[in-house]
Scaffold this active site. Structure first.
Site, PDB file in Angstrom:
ATOM      1  N   TYR A 111       7.403  85.708  31.615  1.00 47.24           N
ATOM      2  CA  TYR A 111       8.823  86.018  31.731  1.00 47.24           C
ATOM      3  C   TYR A 111       9.584  85.508  30.522  1.00 47.24           C
ATOM      4  CZ  TYR A 111      10.100  81.144  32.831  1.00 47.24           C
ATOM      5  OH  TYR A 111      10.311  79.791  32.764  1.00 47.24           O
ATOM      6  N   ARG A 167       8.361  86.191  21.453  1.00 49.91           N
ATOM      7  CA  ARG A 167       7.622  85.229  22.281  1.00 49.91           C
ATOM      8  C   ARG A 167       6.982  85.938  23.476  1.00 49.91           C
ATOM      9  NH1 ARG A 167      10.695  80.034  24.471  1.00 49.91           N
ATOM     10  NH2 ARG A 167      11.636  81.598  25.821  1.00 49.91           N
ATOM     11  N   ARG A 174      -6.485  93.009  45.749  1.00 55.70           N
ATOM     12  CA  ARG A 174      -6.645  91.604  45.356  1.00 55.70           C
ATOM     13  C   ARG A 174      -8.076  91.276  44.960  1.00 55.70           C
ATOM     14  NH1 ARG A 174      -7.709  86.495  47.102  1.00 55.70           N
ATOM     15  NH2 ARG A 174      -6.359  84.867  46.227  1.00 55.70           N
ATOM     16  N   HIS A 223      -9.662  88.442  41.798  1.00 52.63           N
ATOM     17  CA  HIS A 223      -9.175  87.561  40.736  1.00 52.63           C
ATOM     18  C   HIS A 223      -9.320  88.148  39.336  1.00 52.63           C
ATOM     19  CE1 HIS A 223      -9.246  84.822  44.106  1.00 52.63           C
ATOM     20  NE2 HIS A 223      -8.654  83.889  43.376  1.00 52.63           N
ATOM     21  N   GLU A 240       8.179  67.737  27.973  1.00 51.21           N
ATOM     22  CA  GLU A 240       9.393  68.559  27.974  1.00 51.21           C
ATOM     23  C   GLU A 240       9.993  68.522  29.371  1.00 51.21           C
ATOM     24  OE1 GLU A 240       8.573  72.765  27.374  1.00 51.21           O
ATOM     25  OE2 GLU A 240       6.780  72.627  28.624  1.00 51.21           O
TER      26      GLU A 240
HETATM   27  N1  PDD Z   1      13.105  78.052  30.622  1.00 50.78           N
HETATM   28  N2  PDD Z   1      10.330  74.518  28.306  1.00 50.78           N
HETATM   29  C1  PDD Z   1      10.225  75.096  29.517  1.00 50.78           C
HETATM   30  C2  PDD Z   1       9.148  74.635  30.448  1.00 50.78           C
HETATM   31  C3  PDD Z   1      11.119  76.116  29.881  1.00 50.78           C
HETATM   32  O1  PDD Z   1      10.987  76.705  31.089  1.00 50.78           O
HETATM   33  C4  PDD Z   1      12.138  76.505  28.981  1.00 50.78           C
HETATM   34  C5  PDD Z   1      13.128  77.581  29.311  1.00 50.78           C
HETATM   35  C6  PDD Z   1      12.214  75.875  27.729  1.00 50.78           C
HETATM   36  C7  PDD Z   1      13.250  76.244  26.698  1.00 50.78           C
HETATM   37  O2  PDD Z   1      12.986  77.509  26.128  1.00 50.78           O
HETATM   38  P1  PDD Z   1      14.177  78.415  25.574  1.00 50.78           P
HETATM   39  O3  PDD Z   1      14.969  77.571  24.642  1.00 50.78           O
HETATM   40  O4  PDD Z   1      13.483  79.523  24.879  1.00 50.78           O
HETATM   41  O5  PDD Z   1      14.981  78.851  26.778  1.00 50.78           O
HETATM   42  C8  PDD Z   1      11.288  74.891  27.427  1.00 50.78           C
HETATM   43  C9  PDD Z   1      13.964  79.112  31.089  1.00 50.78           C
HETATM   44  C10 PDD Z   1      15.355  79.048  30.561  1.00 50.78           C
HETATM   45  C11 PDD Z   1      13.881  79.149  32.602  1.00 50.78           C
HETATM   46  O6  PDD Z   1      12.778  79.032  33.100  1.00 50.78           O
HETATM   47  O7  PDD Z   1      14.893  79.306  33.271  1.00 50.78           O
END
Ligand code: PDD
Length: 286
Positions: A33, A52, A100, A102, A182
């Site tokens: 996504y 990406r 279904r 895998h 993160e």
């Molecule tokens: N998530 N790390 C993780 C695990 C994330 O899910 C996201 C963003 C980021 C930051 O990526 P970016 O700057 O490209 O949004 C880092 C989105 C916003 C979400 O899941 O809602």
């Protein structure tokens, strides 16, 4: 006005917007996504998000659902049909619908594509940023391929919920060596005593955030030093500032980690400056 979603080739009112029960996203989280910010009706950093997406699809060997050009059109059309001026765009591609099993479905199974867009109150987001958010730390428990933006987000869901239950806005994953990887849905940053921005290298343990990349560009343009290296929770607690970045948060100041205030417990000047200038540097679509 009823909301419209793009589902496998059709723009549908929400009530009719549905995917099949044997969609592999539903059964295996076998999909990827993207989330983009929409600002004044324009998609922010669309090109980078689509790049990406292509990478994520390639890593999972899911064929692209359409050309990037056609997808760009669908994204803009979804924003337009929902009359979003300020908000978020969500897109998801799964390996499609199949009985279904895998292993991959038969060649020729069409990937499934869903796109939605929603309005968000910008003033509310700004008020939150003025106050800053608290962060909690949780043990890293995700797979190694967090560089792929997959929809398999259960650890992230549990981490964010744990944050919410303590009144915090985000959870930071901490690896076995004590380094912050993160956030549940954002990249993590601190500012050193010397005023350098520190964030973990994207080679391992994190998603290479688009917002993160834009902050790198802003830093270069304004002569700010970036130290791309892992940092520990201890160092974050002593930092001059802390913040997170994500398309949904832009640059969001962090004022507390595990209940301990960072510096004076108020949003720091660098985080505020980066937030204020972000949209002058990000690519904003036509
Ligand atoms: N998530 N790390 C993780 C695990 C994330 O899910 C996201 C963003 C980021 C930051 O990526 P970016 O700057 O490209 O949004 C880092 C989105 C916003 C979400 O899941 O809602």
């Amino acid at each position: 006005m009823s909301r419209i979603a793009f589902v496998n080739g059709r723009y549908l009112p929400y009530r009719q917007a549905a995917v099949h029960i044997e969609d592999r996203g539903y059964q295996f989280a076998d999909g990827v996504y993207e989330v983009c910010e929409v600002r004044e009706g324009h998609i922010v950093d669309e090109r980078r998000h689509l790049e990406r997406l292509s990478r994520s699809l390639g890593e999972l060997r899911i064929p692209p659902p359409m050309t990037p050009r056609a997808l760009g059109f669908v994204l803009r059309e979804t924003v337009r049909l929902n009359r979003v001026r300020e908000g978020l765009l969500y897109l998801q591609v799964t390996r499609g619908v199949a009985r279904r099993e895998h292993a991959f479905p038969p060649a020729g199974t069409r990937p499934a594509l869903v796109v939605t867009a929603r309005t968000r109150d910008r003033a509310k987001a700004e008020t939150l940023a003025e106050a800053g958010i608290a962060v909690i730390t949780v043990a890293e428990n995700r797979w190694e391929r967090v560089d792929i933006k997959t929809i398999a987000l259960v650890p992230n869901v549990l981490a964010r919920q744990a944050a919410r239950e303590t009144g915090a806005g985000e959870a930071w994953f901490v690896d076995e060596e004590g380094f912050v990887t993160e956030g549940a849905a954002s990249n993590a940053w601190i500012v050193t005593e010397e005023g350098a921005l520190v964030t973990r290298p994207a080679e391992s343990g994190i998603l290479r955030g688009i917002t993160r990349t834009v902050v790198f560009e802003m830093a270069a343009a304004s002569g700010l030093k970036i130290e791309e290296r892992p940092f520990r929770v201890d160092e974050a607690l002593q930092a001059r500032e802390a913040f997170v970045t994500a398309a949904t948060q832009i640059v969001m100041p962090v004022i507390k980690i595990d209940g301990t205030p960072i510096a004076d417990g108020k949003p720091g000047p660098l985080a505020r400056m980066l937030r204020a200038r972000f949209h002058a540097v990000a690519e904003i679509g036509e």
